[in-house]
Design an enzyme around this catalytic site. Structure first.
Site, PDB file in Angstrom:
ATOM      1  N   HIS A   1      -3.940   4.957   4.138  1.00 28.80           N
ATOM      2  CA  HIS A   1      -4.611   3.721   3.772  1.00 28.80           C
ATOM      3  C   HIS A   1      -3.916   2.459   4.303  1.00 28.80           C
ATOM      4  O   HIS A   1      -4.532   1.612   4.937  1.00 28.80           O
ATOM      5  CB  HIS A   1      -4.706   3.694   2.243  1.00 28.80           C
ATOM      6  CG  HIS A   1      -5.711   2.762   1.697  1.00 28.80           C
ATOM      7  ND1 HIS A   1      -5.374   1.706   0.889  1.00 28.80           N
ATOM      8  CD2 HIS A   1      -7.041   2.732   1.838  1.00 28.80           C
ATOM      9  CE1 HIS A   1      -6.473   1.065   0.543  1.00 28.80           C
ATOM     10  NE2 HIS A   1      -7.501   1.665   1.106  1.00 28.80           N
TER      11      HIS A   1
ATOM     12  N   SER B   1     -11.573  -2.013   0.565  1.00 27.79           N
ATOM     13  CA  SER B   1     -10.243  -1.942   1.177  1.00 27.79           C
ATOM     14  C   SER B   1     -10.248  -2.575   2.558  1.00 27.79           C
ATOM     15  O   SER B   1      -9.229  -3.042   3.028  1.00 27.79           O
ATOM     16  CB  SER B   1      -9.841  -0.480   1.358  1.00 27.79           C
ATOM     17  OG  SER B   1      -9.657   0.102   0.119  1.00 27.79           O
TER      18      SER B   1
ATOM     19  N   ASP C   1       0.825  -1.203   0.000  1.00 30.25           N
ATOM     20  CA  ASP C   1       0.000   0.000   0.000  1.00 30.25           C
ATOM     21  C   ASP C   1       0.862   1.257   0.000  1.00 30.25           C
ATOM     22  O   ASP C   1       1.963   1.255  -0.536  1.00 30.25           O
ATOM     23  CB  ASP C   1      -0.952  -0.037   1.207  1.00 30.25           C
ATOM     24  CG  ASP C   1      -2.286   0.609   0.897  1.00 30.25           C
ATOM     25  OD1 ASP C   1      -2.302   1.820   0.643  1.00 30.25           O
ATOM     26  OD2 ASP C   1      -3.314  -0.092   0.900  1.00 30.25           O
TER      27      ASP C   1
END
Ligand SMILES: *[C@@H]1O[C@H](CO)[C@@H](O)[C@H](O)[C@H]1NC(C)=O
Ligand SMILES: *[C@@H]1O[C@H](CO)[C@@H](O)[C@H](O)[C@H]1NC(C)=O
Ligand SMILES: *[C@@H]1O[C@H](CO)[C@@H](O)[C@H](O)[C@H]1NC(C)=O
Ligand SMILES: [Ca+2]
Ligand SMILES: [Ca+2]
Ligand SMILES: [Ca+2]
Length: 824
Positions: free
Chosen positions: A200, A374, A159
């Site tokens: 994230h 996600s 990520d």
């Protein structure tokens, strides 16, 4: 009335054995006027004993019937039941050991308490709240209670980096599972900016392996696993970057979790380049010392743009475990992408009023706003980490088999659930359903690796076939499963891939389905509103898992349809130039290699009346009584059939069900009306009226048989919802209910209003729609915040509301706003 019901309950629940089971007792509460003598008389008339007045309640008596089954899962019949019709009886109620007891059961003595401040908000892991929004079907707590917490398993997040010194991650952070591909160093710490753009990866990492019971933030699903981060999204992503990232320390890292992919804009068709493709192949062949790296992938967030995850070559790959999301109530989230390569599902966010996911956040914080698919990839990565702890020797394919076998539809709503020829329930929205961590660890523990993977490929002839808008193109191919080549032979299927060469003036107009020899239909591609490309599909590979476990041999049919949009000249036809069918699977049955001492454990038995298997706390009578009833019913059906031969169907049904109950049969999935008792390896009966359930008490239903309504508050099936509760789930009327109903098209949960009007919540009556709507679900105003909200709702309710109206846009963080359609 409430008072004395509780009184009776508390009197009798204490002497009963199993507080978690909810059943009818052989006690009744009766209201009779005319004094105790009258009550005594009535009691003896119908065979009851009058145990006297109930507490201080005048005219209320407690009756007992000794010849009625003491604990039964349904209201018993017999001469005593005639008391219900006696005019001298004002009111009577057979006592049920019900939700009062059940709720105590929820605070079960094994309940784990963690001191992490957000623990109580982790609704997708446990039920700490006593209300009915309890969602624990992912069974993570149960897996922990069996001792699995991800110890010695290494997970990494591909990520935008990971905040390695976050107080809830630091202890499990693993330097060796981390790398910074963007910065080309060993420190994957994210780049900080004012918008916290790179949050994230840190959010995903916490879901997997946040430290438990450290008085900080949350508890990760595999809270004793090692967690790393590979920083690769914060810069230009190239084939080299991807290939490097997928191949970092494959012998050290067990699971790679990725929640990214090509643009979810509904018009892109893109996948791994040649290097990334090789990286996947090397990973599954050489990673984990030959057992294969495990790649978990989010299925995509392009639902609102009409994107289809089959156009994403990462989720579509057989090497990735593609994961979808469902809302807490089992609804389809707005971002969900549909496709046939999705394997399993976890909870995630949904509408603005649905709960979201709590996790670690950038700058040592904690957030309760993590959303989208996600969320789901790291959750499954965590669950797989638990399974790998239970059995470190399972291969990358074993993991997929385990997910196919243990994931369940539970209450996830989709109109395409089907059972394939191997008995697996599967949907294009949710794959095989919600993951079940406990079932995963239990299966993993006793798992023996499946036989080697074979690949059987067949290419069609090179004849060009035109795709005519008015007619579906059917291209068939018969396959022997390569029976003539032992190295390639496939008898039992795993993944099926179709590679197509299609030339087409507007790709978004195409729909493609594949029908297996057993008749299972997979939708490989749906129409995509925004896909104007004229590139067609140049050897694009579509993948389906819907034929998993079916037999490979027979005729496969590819069905292509073309519905020209107004944006193109319908005279120009598309062409299918070539297609290739690639079957993956095994020669032997994948579960036969489990060995004789294991093979029995794969099966669940349907109980029979001969079955000497009274489980603890289960009265034997109930089955007997039910069988007796069934037999009586069959005799009636037989008599009817003899006098009116047209009644053959009920006669036949009845006898086949009777036969079923006389013979124990082994099945891979319990039929409707039964639940799996994993320990006893039996299918046990649900409470009457339940179609699916988790146990056989009255309050353990999950869905109901036709004609009954699911009463959410009590998890029971009722003939009519109580006042102010609305169908089909008998939920208390509320704004959020009203909104959530809208996304369940066709379900009634608000009072019905005539066409051209809507149910106005403020006035609690039907009000006229805005002039622009023929049908609507809310008022139409350009000024208030409600406008957006209702624009959104209008969209979810009326899919046709588009060209001349308002088009809703929603960001991943669920901030919802609306824009006129034209400006998009
Ligand atoms: C967490 O820590 C508390 C003490 O702070 C302890 O009482 C509790 O049992 C611990 N929970 C678990 C599951 O270990
Ligand atoms: C293809 O099969 C479908 C039914 O599956 C049928 O409706 C259609 O007419 C067929 N098309 C052709 C060209 O035969
Ligand atoms: C509203 O219109 C639809 C078709 O447009 C019709 O099926 C339905 O019965 C109508 N409902 C009422 C209440 O008139
Ligand atoms: Ca760095
Ligand atoms: Ca913590
Ligand atoms: Ca996508």
């Amino acid at each position: 009335m409430r008072f004395f019901v509780f009184f009776v309950l508390s009197t009798f629940s204490v002497c009963e054995t199993s507080p978690s089971r909810s059943v009818f007792t052989n006690h009744w509460a009766v209201r009779i006027t005319g004094g105790p003598e009258e009550a005594d008389k009535l009691a003896s008339k119908y065979g009851f004993t009058n145990l006297g007045q109930i507490g201080g309640l005048e005219d209320h008596y407690h009756f007992h019937h000794s010849r009625v089954v003491r604990r039964s899962t349904f209201a018993t019949r017999g001469t005593h039941s005639f008391i219900h019709m006696d005019p001298k009886v004002d009111w009577i109620q057979q006592q049920i050991v019900k939700s009062r007891v059940k709720r105590y059961a929820r605070s079960d003595p094994n309940f784990i308490y963690f001191n992490d401040p957000k623990w109580s908000n982790m609704w997708y892991i446990h039920c700490s709240d006593k209300n009915s929004r309890c969602r624990s079907e992912m069974n993570i707590l149960a897996a922990w209670q069996r001792g699995y917490t991800g110890r010695n398993v290494v997970v990494t997040i591909l990520d935008d980096g990971i905040e390695r010194n976050h107080p809830d991650l630091a202890q499990n952070y693993d330097q060796l599972a981390s790398y910074d591909v963007n910065g080309n160093d060993h420190d994957p710490t994210p780049r900080y900016d004012s918008s916290n753009e790179n949050k994230h990866g840190t959010r995903c990492a916490g879901e997997v392996a946040a430290v438990a019971n450290n008085s900080h933030c949350i508890v990760g699903i595999a809270y004793n696993a090692r967690i790393g981060g590979i920083r690769m999204l914060d810069g230009d992503v190239t084939d080299v970057v991807e290939a490097k990232s997928l191949g970092i320390r494959p012998d050290y890292i067990d699971i790679y979790s990725a929640s990214w992919g090509p643009d979810d804009d509904g018009k892109t068709v893109d996948g791994p380049g040649p290097l990334a493709k090789q990286a996947f192949e090397v990973g599954i062949k050489k990673g984990r010392k030959g057992l294969g790296s495990i790649f978990v992938w989010a299925s995509g967030n392009g639902g609102r743009q009409g994107d289809h995850c089959s156009c994403d070559g990462y989720t579509n790959s057989i090497y990735t475990i593609s994961v979808s999301s469902s809302t807490e109530n089992g609804n389809k989230p707005w971002y969900l992408e549909v496709c046939s390569s999705t394997l399993a599902t976890t909870y995630s966010s949904g509408e603005f009023y649905d709960r979201k996911i709590v996790t670690t956040d950038l700058r040592q914080r904690c957030t309760d706003g993590h959303t989208g698919t996600s969320v789901s990839a790291p959750m499954v990565a965590g669950v797989i980490a638990l399974a790998l702890e239970a059995n470190p020797l399972i291969t990358w394919r074993d993991v997929q088999h385990l997910l196919v076998k243990t994931s369940r539809p539970v209450h996830l709503k989709a109109n395409d659930w089907k059972t394939n020829a191997a008995g697996h329930k599967v949907s294009h929205l949710y794959g095989f359903g919600l993951v079940d961590a406990e079932a995963m660890v239990l299966e993993a523990k006793k798992w023996r690796s499946v036989p080697p993977q074979h690949i059987c490929t067949k290419i069609s002839d090179r004849r060009t076939r035109y795709i005519r808008p008015d007619q579906k193109l059917n291209a068939s191919m018969s396959s022997t499963g390569c029976s003539e080549q032992p190295e390639q032979q496939v008898v039992f299927l795993e993944h099926v891939v179709v590679r197509v060469l299609i030339v087409h003036p507007r790709r978004g107009d195409l729909e493609i389905s594949l029908i297996s020899p057993s008749g299972t239909r997979s939708q490989l591609l749906a129409k995509r509103l925004f896909d104007n490309s004229n590139e067609g599909f140049r050897n694009w590979e579509f993948m389906t898992v819907h034929c998993w476990g079916e037999r490979a041999e027979g005729t496969w049919t590819l069905e292509i349809s073309d519905s020209p949009s107004q944006l193109r000249n319908p005279e120009v036809l598309g062409k299918l130039k070539e297609w290739t069918l690639i079957l993956y699977g095994t020669v032997e049955h994948p579960y036969q290699s489990q060995g004789s001492q294991h093979s029995r454990s794969r099966m669940l038995e349907i109980p029979s009346i001969k079955g000497p298997e009274p489980s603890p706390g289960t009265p034997q009578h109930e089955d007997e009584e039910e069988e007796e009833f069934k037999m009586l019913f069959c005799i009636t059906a037989a008599v009817l059939f003899l006098s009116h031969p047209s009644n053959v169907l009920s006669f036949f049904l009845c006898f086949s069900s009777l036969l079923l109950s006389f013979h124990r049969t082994c099945v891979s999935h319990c039929p409707l009306g039964y639940f799996e008792n994993i320990e006893a390896r039996r299918c046990r009966r649900c409470h009457r009226g339940c179609e699916t359930c988790v146990g056989h008490g009255l309050n353990e239903c999950r869905s109901c048989r036709r004609g009954l309504y699911f009463y959410t508050e009590e998890n029971s099936c009722v003939e009519a919802c109580p006042t102010s509760y609305f169908k089909p789930h008998c939920i208390l009327f509320s704004l959020s209910l009203y909104l959530s109903c809208c996304s369940l098209a066709g379900m009634t949960c608000v009072p019905e209003c005539a066409n051209g009007t809507f149910f106005n919540l403020e006035e609690m009556k039907c009000s006229p729609c805005h002039i622009s709507c023929s049908t609507c679900t809310g008022p139409f105003t350009f000024t208030s915040a409600l406008f957006c909200l209702f624009c959104y709702v209008i969209f979810s309710c009326l899919m046709s509301f588009s060209t001349n109206g308002i088009f809703p846009v929603s960001s991943i963080d669920s901030s919802i706003y609306c824009v006129p359609y034209n400006t998009l």
